[in-house]
Enzyme design. Structure first.
Site, short mmCIF file in Angstrom:
data_model
loop_
_atom_site.label_atom_id
_atom_site.label_comp_id
_atom_site.label_asym_id
_atom_site.label_seq_id
_atom_site.Cartn_x
_atom_site.Cartn_y
_atom_site.Cartn_z
N HIS A 132 0.87 -1.18 0.00
CA HIS A 132 0.00 0.00 0.00
C HIS A 132 0.91 1.23 0.00
O HIS A 132 2.01 1.19 0.53
CB HIS A 132 -0.82 -0.06 1.30
CG HIS A 132 -1.90 0.97 1.43
ND1 HIS A 132 -1.64 2.26 1.80
CD2 HIS A 132 -3.25 0.88 1.28
CE1 HIS A 132 -2.79 2.92 1.89
NE2 HIS A 132 -3.77 2.11 1.57
N ASP A 209 2.78 -4.64 8.01
CA ASP A 209 1.58 -3.85 7.74
C ASP A 209 0.40 -4.81 7.83
O ASP A 209 0.15 -5.59 6.93
CB ASP A 209 1.67 -3.22 6.35
CG ASP A 209 0.37 -2.53 5.94
OD1 ASP A 209 -0.62 -2.62 6.68
OD2 ASP A 209 0.36 -1.91 4.85
N GLN A 212 -4.84 -4.91 6.45
CA GLN A 212 -5.86 -5.80 5.87
C GLN A 212 -5.98 -7.09 6.66
O GLN A 212 -7.07 -7.62 6.82
CB GLN A 212 -5.47 -6.18 4.44
CG GLN A 212 -5.91 -5.28 3.33
CD GLN A 212 -7.34 -4.85 3.35
OE1 GLN A 212 -8.25 -5.66 3.51
NE2 GLN A 212 -7.57 -3.57 3.20
N LYS A 235 -10.63 -0.86 9.86
CA LYS A 235 -10.69 -2.06 9.00
C LYS A 235 -11.07 -3.30 9.79
O LYS A 235 -11.15 -4.38 9.24
CB LYS A 235 -9.37 -2.24 8.26
CG LYS A 235 -9.19 -1.12 7.23
CD LYS A 235 -8.12 -1.37 6.24
CE LYS A 235 -8.09 -0.19 5.27
NZ LYS A 235 -6.87 -0.15 4.48
N CYS A 373 -4.72 2.45 -3.71
CA CYS A 373 -3.51 2.94 -3.05
C CYS A 373 -2.34 1.99 -3.27
O CYS A 373 -1.49 1.82 -2.39
CB CYS A 373 -3.73 3.15 -1.55
SG CYS A 373 -4.94 4.40 -1.19
C1 LIG Z 1 -5.87 0.52 4.45
C2 LIG Z 1 -4.48 0.07 4.39
C3 LIG Z 1 -3.43 0.87 4.85
C4 LIG Z 1 -3.63 2.27 5.37
O1 LIG Z 1 -4.51 2.30 6.44
P1 LIG Z 1 -5.08 3.69 6.98
O2 LIG Z 1 -6.18 3.27 7.87
O3 LIG Z 1 -5.54 4.45 5.78
O4 LIG Z 1 -3.97 4.37 7.68
C5 LIG Z 1 -2.16 0.36 4.79
N1 LIG Z 1 -1.92 -0.87 4.31
C6 LIG Z 1 -2.89 -1.67 3.86
C7 LIG Z 1 -2.55 -3.04 3.36
C8 LIG Z 1 -4.20 -1.22 3.87
O5 LIG Z 1 -5.17 -2.02 3.43
#
Ligand SMILES: *Cc1c(COP(=O)(O)O)cnc(C)c1O
Length: 415
Positions: A132, A209, A212, A235, A373
């Protein structure tokens, strides 16, 4: 507060779960809402909404400051939420849980505190080709500012990480591996544990990260042995504007504060300021108190059902959806990794993604259209945008059938 009445043995009672999410019960453009944009943000159950309402109606006050009853109650709930997060991801200590505004801020915290203070020019940060933007741009900024080198692990045309290439890129110059657990653009699950061990073997630290992954798979930071783990509340059925950075205590202790202000200090004077201990050192200013309390309610909700039950249900639903989607003429799924969860990105011959998205919305189907993104992923697959349906445990087969019918109708109008 009502407790979710779901037996862990009996699997998932989707109808019961759907009843917990008030937003799902509405019509859009005259059609029942089919919400398949969970990769962008998830809906909130009444249990979360009620906790936030209760807080503002009963306990609202600032935390860590007041001697009065409301401030103490707010502080207790806020710090209780930290314990909930600690247990949810199995961190060793609650001091390792830093509240942020979301994944983006969590990653930036690592970039600006850990990397900026301890990396030298030429030190390498390794990411994958399916990250992302929030796990790309902070490192690019540091490339410009302090001369670190960003290296990218390539993927194959299924959207799987090329593990041998990863091993080839690893060296004693690698200081950080910053890697997604689940790609938001492709649905690929990365071989995280193996990668973490390999990165540690060359002395690199690992930031995961988990934005998701957190709502779709069991996360145990001690079993993974990752050094940092980032995720967002919104999320995982919790409020926007709140997120978490987990970090191993020894690392966090050694890192300088990232923002200066109230709550992150012990003593301030013009001859020098003493910083607060963990986790407060990284939490300058009044936090998103209601958001944090809401996040704990969201995590409790998920725990009550069981992430294992959720993952199993979603896996079945993903297989159902994949088969149905592939039956649509001219449809190509982008991201067909063997290990996959919750996401179907696709394109259809002769159909513009944005036209498709608009027509789906006119039939009550909410999906995401665009680059998600993850523009480098789009570039790799030679597309400017995809249409993405992303699942949550409140989706059912009827949602998938409605999506397929709506896509077929849209395609017949667009072709
Ligand atoms: C949504 C997402 C982000 C960013 O999350 P925010 O809530 O916008 O800070 C980063 N990495 C992944 C894989 C995402 O799906």
């Amino acid at each position: 507060m009502t407790v979710v009445a779901i037996s862990k043995q009996k699997g998932l009672d989707v109808e019961r779960i759907r009843a917990d999410f008030p937003v799902l019960d509405q019509k859009v453009s005259g059609h029942p809402l089919v919400y398949l944009d969970n990769g962008a943000s998830t809906q909130k159950p009444s249990q979360v909404i009620d906790v936030i309402k209760y807080f503002y109606e009963n306990d609202n006050s600032n935390v860590h400051r007041g001697i009065h009853t409301l401030s103490q109650r707010a502080t207790d709930r806020f710090e209780g939420a930290r314990k909930t997060v600690q247990h949810f991801i199995n961190a060793k200590s609650e001091a390792e849980i830093i509240f942020t505004s979301g994944t983006t801020e969590s990653i930036n915290l690592v970039a600006h505190s850990f990397v900026r203070s301890s990396f030298a020019a030429g030190d390498e940060v390794l990411i994958s080709a399916m990250e992302h933007h929030s796990n790309i741009v902070p490192w690019q900024m540091l490339e410009q500012q302090i001369g670190i080198k960003l290296k990218v692990i390539p993927i194959n045309d299924k959207g799987e990480l090329l593990y041998e290439e990863f091993e080839n890129l690893l060296s004693e110059k690698t200081k950080l591996l910053a890697i997604t657990q689940l790609s938001n653009a492709l649905g690929t699950i990365t071989p995280l544990k193996k990668m973490i061990d390999a990165a540690h073997a060359v002395g690199a630290k690992v930031l995961v990260d988990g934005a998701q992954a957190i709502a779709h798979t069991d996360v145990d930071v001690q079993a993974l042995d990752c050094d940092f783990y980032a995720f967002s509340g919104h999320k995982i059925f919790s409020p926007t504007g709140v997120g978490v950075l987990y970090g191993k205590r020894a690392l966090l202790d050694a890192m300088p504060p990232y923002k200066g202000g109230g709550d992150m200090i012990k003593v301030v004077s013009f001859s020098g300021t003493e910083f607060n201990e963990l986790p407060y050192k990284f939490e300058a200013g009044t936090p998103n108190i209601a958001g944090v309390i809401g996040l704990a309610a969201g995590l409790d909700y998920v725990s009550e059902i069981g992430i294992g039950v959720i993952a199993e249900y979603e896996h079945e639903l993903l297989e159902y959806a994949t088969d149905k989607m592939l039956a649509i003429e001219g449809l190509r799924i982008i991201g067909t990794a063997a290990e996959k969860a919750s996401i179907i990105s696709f394109e259809i011959d002769g159909v513009h993604a944005s036209d498709l998205g608009t027509l789906l919305d006119s039939q009550g189907v909410a999906i995401r259209v665009g680059h998600h993104c993850a523009m480098p992923v789009m570039e790799f697959f030679g597309v400017s945008a995809t249409t993405r349906a992303s699942l949550a445990f409140y989706n059912n087969k009827a949602d998938i059938d409605a999506l397929v019918a709506a896509v077929n109708k849209a395609v017949s109008m667009l072709r």
